[in-house]
Scaffold this motif. Structure first.
Motif, PDB file in Angstrom:
ATOM      1  N   ILE A  28     -32.270-112.254 -81.529  1.00  0.00           N
ATOM      2  CA  ILE A  28     -32.670-110.993 -80.906  1.00  0.00           C
ATOM      3  C   ILE A  28     -34.190-111.028 -80.754  1.00  0.00           C
ATOM      4  O   ILE A  28     -34.905-111.352 -81.697  1.00  0.00           O
ATOM      5  N   GLY A  78     -34.183-109.969 -69.373  1.00  0.00           N
ATOM      6  CA  GLY A  78     -33.357-110.351 -70.514  1.00  0.00           C
ATOM      7  C   GLY A  78     -34.102-111.198 -71.517  1.00  0.00           C
ATOM      8  O   GLY A  78     -33.552-111.571 -72.560  1.00  0.00           O
ATOM      9  N   ASP A  81     -35.050-108.210 -75.820  1.00  0.00           N
ATOM     10  CA  ASP A  81     -33.887-107.367 -76.103  1.00  0.00           C
ATOM     11  C   ASP A  81     -34.281-105.929 -76.407  1.00  0.00           C
ATOM     12  O   ASP A  81     -33.575-104.996 -76.036  1.00  0.00           O
ATOM     13  N   ILE A 226     -34.483-100.513 -75.404  1.00  0.00           N
ATOM     14  CA  ILE A 226     -33.611-101.691 -75.371  1.00  0.00           C
ATOM     15  C   ILE A 226     -33.263-102.032 -73.924  1.00  0.00           C
ATOM     16  O   ILE A 226     -33.291-101.175 -73.050  1.00  0.00           O
ATOM     17  N   ARG A 227     -32.944-103.310 -73.684  1.00  0.00           N
ATOM     18  CA  ARG A 227     -32.577-103.727 -72.328  1.00  0.00           C
ATOM     19  C   ARG A 227     -31.322-102.985 -71.880  1.00  0.00           C
ATOM     20  O   ARG A 227     -30.458-102.634 -72.682  1.00  0.00           O
ATOM     21  N   MET A 230     -27.496-104.086 -72.841  1.00  0.00           N
ATOM     22  CA  MET A 230     -27.167-104.402 -74.226  1.00  0.00           C
ATOM     23  C   MET A 230     -25.883-103.698 -74.652  1.00  0.00           C
ATOM     24  O   MET A 230     -25.647-102.539 -74.322  1.00  0.00           O
ATOM     25  N   GLN A 235     -26.900-101.966 -79.830  1.00  0.00           N
ATOM     26  CA  GLN A 235     -27.844-100.846 -79.716  1.00  0.00           C
ATOM     27  C   GLN A 235     -27.871-100.043 -81.019  1.00  0.00           C
ATOM     28  O   GLN A 235     -28.940 -99.740 -81.561  1.00  0.00           O
TER      29      GLN A 235
END
Length: 290
Positions: A28, A78, A81, A226-227, A230, A235
């Protein structure tokens, strides 16, 4: 028959070797910009990534970007993360790649928000925002959230045309805006709250000579974003891991030293609508604002 047996043996050995090939370790990636409170470089986030790795049961590595746009782009590609980014950067990341905020950082007063202030000299005769018309204002920088964007939007809402009703300069720093005000070079300074206490050693008479005219609307603090693609399970794991770390003495100390954060609170995209509204008021390109 012998040839067939050898072929079968070779196939079985190949399958066996494939089965023995170690799986690629899951990693991560946490994105950040190596600055704390605008003036101190972060040497390493390894202590935090180690704590997160232990909490998540997955290796966490740090991704260092030279600016917040680098983290935003990393979230979109990407490569990153999750990351720690300011409110305007979050809104940009959400717009570009559906990145999502999960937490907002708390300040030393354990608030997830802060404000900008307007300071004037006590002998200026400026007692209301209407009195600013015809005066000279010190903003910090055109990309500064608390030193330009929110104060500028506030003045517009007060009926002041930034290009016609006032003169303004960009000082290059919150402390420099205060200095210009004390020197009499400007009539109003816009800064974070309260710049006079932060730089008391440099300007010991600031509180005595100046007063606060008013404040802007509240601005959300730094976000944990967060992306966009995900998995929900991950998450939640990242969110809970950071909340757990922030609840320990060691974690609190680490977050304070690294990012000047005093914990986190859960956040939603709607919490950042004020950023979108302000950007619209100021006619700001969100990407340029970073």
């Amino acid at each position: 028959m012998r040839r067939l047996s050898l072929i079968l043996l070779a196939v079985l050995m190949t399958i066996s070797l494939i089965g023995c090939t170690p799986k690629k370790e899951e990693v991560i990636t946490m994105g950040f910009v190596p600055m704390r409170d605008g003036d101190k470089l972060i040497e390493s986030v390894e202590p935090l990534t180690e704590m997160l790795s232990k909490e998540l049961g997955v290796k966490v590595e740090g991704f260092t970007a030279t600016n917040y746009v680098g983290v935003v782009e990393g979230l979109g590609s990407g490569q990153v993360d999750f990351g720690f980014i300011p409110p305007f950067a979050y809104v940009l990341a959400n717009k570009e790649s559906n990145a999502q905020v999960i937490l907002t950082a708390l300040n030393k007063d354990l608030e997830a928000k802060y404000r900008s202030q307007f300071i004037v000299r006590k002998d200026s005769g400026i007692k209301s925002f209407a009195d600013i018309k015809g005066k000279k204002v010190a903003f910090v920088d055109p990309s500064s959230t608390s030193g330009y964007l929110f104060p500028g939007a506030h003045l517009i809402k007060e009926g002041i045309d930034l290009e016609k009703d006032i003169q303004y300069v960009y000082s290059g720093g919150h402390d420099k805006s205060l200095q210009l005000l004390l020197n009499g070079d400007v009539d109003v300074a816009t800064t974070f709250v309260d710049v006079r206490d932060r730089y008391e050693k440099d300007f010991p008479d600031a509180n005595e000579k100046t007063e606060i005219l008013g404040y802007t609307e509240y601005i959300p603090n730094i976000s944990v974003t967060i992306r966009g693609n995900m998995e929900k399970d991950m998450q939640d794991k990242i969110k809970n891991a950071l909340l757990n770390i922030a609840s320990t003495d060691e974690g609190k100390s680490l977050l304070k030293d690294l990012f000047n954060m005093y914990g986190f609170t859960e956040a939603t995209d709607a919490d950042y609508d004020i950023i979108r509204t302000t950007a619209e008021t100021m006619d700001v390109d969100l990407k340029a604002a970073e």
